[in-house]
Scaffold this active site. Structure first.
Site, PDB file in Angstrom:
ATOM      1  CB  VAL A 118      -0.923   0.036   1.243  1.00 38.46           C
ATOM      2  CG1 VAL A 118      -1.847   1.247   1.177  1.00 38.46           C
ATOM      3  CG2 VAL A 118      -1.727  -1.251   1.360  1.00 38.46           C
ATOM      4  CB  CYS A 119       0.911   4.220   0.335  1.00 39.52           C
ATOM      5  SG  CYS A 119       1.434   5.941   0.383  1.00 39.52           S
ATOM      6  CB  ALA A 120       5.712   4.773   0.700  1.00 36.84           C
ATOM      7  CB  THR A 138       3.286   3.752  -5.412  1.00 35.18           C
ATOM      8  OG1 THR A 138       3.585   4.126  -4.054  1.00 35.18           O
ATOM      9  CG2 THR A 138       3.801   4.836  -6.344  1.00 35.18           C
TER      10      THR A 138
END
Length: 338
Positions: A118-120, A138
């Site tokens: 998730v994300c970074a 991302t």
């Protein structure tokens, strides 16, 4: 009497800088799904939630929490069936800090585990090399940094979730809900997934990151002639411009300008202008009650139909739906239709 089925373990990786709220939120989401599944069927398959962290002494990744035991006694053991790398609120993890997790992730994947980020968290996953040549996403704010650090990833930051079978990546900070629900759907089925989404009052998977991400033009490319044109376009809202006038402003021949503009910005000049105009239109849809036809005219479109098509292609929503989702006025507005 039906045989008791072993639970499916989902491991959450607690790496340096991880967003603890997402770790705890995912833990709650999966345990809620268990409860809702059991309410429908006492014999329902169950999710086992665990947390995994690097042990300083051995430099190995171990289980530090297990919902099956109900305590936080560290333990080693078989790798989980699914592994999630939650987001971080800070800078992406450094390569040295991610290295110990990379080997463990490869080992999990080799035993058949599904991996998710998730994300970074995508930076941790990418250090394993498993995203090489794969489609992934991302958070839009980390898009360029991930592309520079891992140029062999087929990055599509417009998508909120990309399910590539054995690897699932999600975009924004709160996209852990989307990823979590997708895994619930896989293991416990769509009915339990929808029950969980309704209980949590969150949208089921299906959103796109481009609904939310503003246009962030590349400005650090060091091509002064192209940067000059970008500033000029920004100042005039990309209205009433042509390829010839842009090339003239850059002091370049048209073919040279086209090549250098795309190399610098990643977009054709026409696409770049469309993104600027749509960005201005998004602001108006969010903050004003002007009709959509008027907004189309204000941002440089003589044909409202063409504006609607361009807006939908870039944002994933038609203007009326965008206003209903993000506008200050939630009620129906004059001219606010799609």
């Amino acid at each position: 009497m039906a045989a008791v089925r072993n639970p499916v373990e989902i491991g959450l990786v607690v790496y340096p800088g991880v967003q603890e709220a997402a770790v705890l939120g995912l833990t709650d989401l999966f345990q809620l799904a268990n409860r809702l599944a059991a309410e429908r069927s006492p014999d329902a398959l169950r999710l086992r939630v665990s947390h995994w962290q690097l042990e300083d002494a051995s430099r190995t990744v171990i289980r530090t929490f297990d919902s099956e035991s109900g305590d936080s006694e560290p333990s080693a053991g078989n790798e989980p069936a699914m592994v999630i790398l939650p987001p971080t609120l800070g800078d992406p993890i450094a390569r040295e800090a991610a290295a110990p997790y990379a080997g463990w992730l490869r080992a999990c994947h080799a035993t058949g585990a599904t991996l998710g980020s998730v994300c970074a968290g995508a930076f941790v996953l990418a250090e394993s090399g498993l995203l090489s040549g794969r489609v992934a996403t991302t958070h839009w704010a980390y898009r360029d940094a991930l592309a520079i650090r891992f140029p062999d990833i087929l990055l599509d930051a417009g998508k909120l979730v990309i399910d590539d079978g054995d690897i699932i990546t999600a975009g924004g900070y709160m996209a852990w809900t989307d990823l979590g629900l997708k895994l619930v759907d896989r293991v416990l089925g769509p009915t339990v997934m929808m029950d969980t989404a309704r209980f949590m009052l969150v949208d089921p998977p299906g959103r796109e990151q481009r609904f939310y991400s503003p246009f962030a033009p590349r400005l650090n490319h060091r091509d002064e002639a192209i940067l000059k044109v970008q500033h000029w376009l920004q100042a005039r809202g990309a209205r009433d411009v042509t390829l010839a006038t842009m090339a003239e402003h850059a002091g370049l021949e048209e073919r040279t300008f086209l090549r250098r503009f795309r190399n610098a910005t990643g977009l054709k000049p026409t696409e770049y202008c469309q993104h600027l105009r749509v960005g201005k239109a998004r602001e108006m849809l969010e903050a004003t009650t002007r009709s959509i036809d008027q907004i189309a005219w204000d941002v440089g479109y003589d044909d409202p139909g063409s504006f609607r098509k361009v807006f939908a292609r870039i944002t994933g929503l038609v203007p009326g739906d965008y206003r209903r989702r993000f506008g200050l006025e939630r009620a129906a507005l004059p001219g606010g239709g799609s």
